[in-house]
Scaffold this motif. Structure first.
Motif, mmCIF file in Angstrom:
data_model
loop_
_atom_site.group_PDB
_atom_site.id
_atom_site.type_symbol
_atom_site.label_atom_id
_atom_site.label_comp_id
_atom_site.label_asym_id
_atom_site.label_seq_id
_atom_site.Cartn_x
_atom_site.Cartn_y
_atom_site.Cartn_z
ATOM 1 N N MET A 11 -0.927 2.277 8.029
ATOM 2 C CA MET A 11 -1.784 2.999 7.092
ATOM 3 C C MET A 11 -2.922 3.707 7.823
ATOM 4 O O MET A 11 -3.241 4.855 7.523
ATOM 5 N N ARG A 12 -3.515 3.036 8.793
ATOM 6 C CA ARG A 12 -4.611 3.649 9.552
ATOM 7 C C ARG A 12 -4.128 4.867 10.325
ATOM 8 O O ARG A 12 -4.778 5.910 10.338
ATOM 9 N N MET A 13 -2.963 4.756 10.956
ATOM 10 C CA MET A 13 -2.412 5.871 11.721
ATOM 11 C C MET A 13 -2.056 7.041 10.795
ATOM 12 O O MET A 13 -2.247 8.206 11.160
ATOM 13 N N GLN A 61 8.597 6.982 14.734
ATOM 14 C CA GLN A 61 8.001 6.264 15.866
ATOM 15 C C GLN A 61 6.932 5.284 15.390
ATOM 16 O O GLN A 61 6.850 4.150 15.867
ATOM 17 N N LEU A 62 6.119 5.718 14.452
ATOM 18 C CA LEU A 62 5.091 4.852 13.892
ATOM 19 C C LEU A 62 5.721 3.632 13.223
ATOM 20 O O LEU A 62 5.270 2.499 13.411
ATOM 21 N N MET A 93 0.832 -1.165 0.000
ATOM 22 C CA MET A 93 0.000 0.000 0.000
ATOM 23 C C MET A 93 0.886 1.240 0.000
ATOM 24 O O MET A 93 1.945 1.247 0.610
ATOM 25 N N VAL A 94 0.423 2.262 -0.676
ATOM 26 C CA VAL A 94 1.193 3.501 -0.796
ATOM 27 C C VAL A 94 0.341 4.659 -0.300
ATOM 28 O O VAL A 94 -0.836 4.775 -0.632
ATOM 29 N N PHE A 95 0.965 5.504 0.481
ATOM 30 C CA PHE A 95 0.310 6.679 1.044
ATOM 31 C C PHE A 95 1.172 7.879 0.676
ATOM 32 O O PHE A 95 2.341 7.914 1.025
ATOM 33 N N GLN A 96 0.616 8.836 -0.044
ATOM 34 C CA GLN A 96 1.377 10.022 -0.426
ATOM 35 C C GLN A 96 1.072 11.150 0.545
ATOM 36 O O GLN A 96 -0.087 11.392 0.894
ATOM 37 N N THR A 97 2.111 11.854 0.983
ATOM 38 C CA THR A 97 1.948 12.939 1.941
ATOM 39 C C THR A 97 3.070 13.947 1.792
ATOM 40 O O THR A 97 4.024 13.723 1.049
ATOM 41 N N LYS A 98 2.955 15.029 2.513
ATOM 42 C CA LYS A 98 3.989 16.068 2.533
ATOM 43 C C LYS A 98 4.319 16.370 3.985
ATOM 44 O O LYS A 98 3.426 16.449 4.824
ATOM 45 N N PHE A 99 5.588 16.501 4.285
ATOM 46 C CA PHE A 99 6.041 16.832 5.632
ATOM 47 C C PHE A 99 6.571 18.257 5.633
ATOM 48 O O PHE A 99 7.336 18.637 4.759
ATOM 49 N N ASP A 100 6.156 19.027 6.635
ATOM 50 C CA ASP A 100 6.586 20.411 6.749
ATOM 51 C C ASP A 100 7.501 20.653 7.942
ATOM 52 O O ASP A 100 7.935 21.772 8.164
ATOM 53 N N ARG A 121 -6.048 13.373 8.431
ATOM 54 C CA ARG A 121 -7.334 14.003 8.745
ATOM 55 C C ARG A 121 -7.178 15.085 9.804
ATOM 56 O O ARG A 121 -7.819 16.138 9.727
ATOM 57 N N ALA A 122 -6.337 14.827 10.787
ATOM 58 C CA ALA A 122 -6.096 15.823 11.842
ATOM 59 C C ALA A 122 -5.457 17.075 11.248
ATOM 60 O O ALA A 122 -5.810 18.204 11.610
ATOM 61 N N GLN A 123 -4.500 16.895 10.332
ATOM 62 C CA GLN A 123 -3.851 18.037 9.685
ATOM 63 C C GLN A 123 -4.856 18.816 8.840
ATOM 64 O O GLN A 123 -4.851 20.043 8.861
#
Length: 82
Positions: free
Chosen positions: A65-67, A18-19, A1-8, A73-75
């Protein structure tokens, strides 16, 4: 599974590390074209990526993936509140 995101921030990267340490299966982080892929448990390895662009998190861990979905969603909620 792939999750795309951006870190600031480095805080986000530390949270991912940690995750990854808690996940039941390996978690990798890669650049968009997958030319660089590192173990997300390795903070030094994670610094090899360019975070001015989105990155891909790759794992078979349903927990991870769930975390990540919860974090995203929090962001989004925080951005919408401002």
């Amino acid at each position: 599974m792939v999750f795309q995101t951006k870190f600031d921030s480095l805080t986000g990267l530390a949270e991912l590390q940690q995750l990854a340490a808690q996940a039941d299966k390996p978690v990798y982080i890669a650049n968009e074209d997958d030319s660089i892929r590192v173990d997300a448990r390795s903070f030094l390895g994670m610094l090899a990526l360019d975070y001015s662009k989105p990155v891909r998190i790759i794992t078979d861990s349903m927990y991870a993936m769930r975390m990540l979905e919860i974090r995203q969603r929090a962001q989004e909620a925080q951005v919408a509140a401002h």
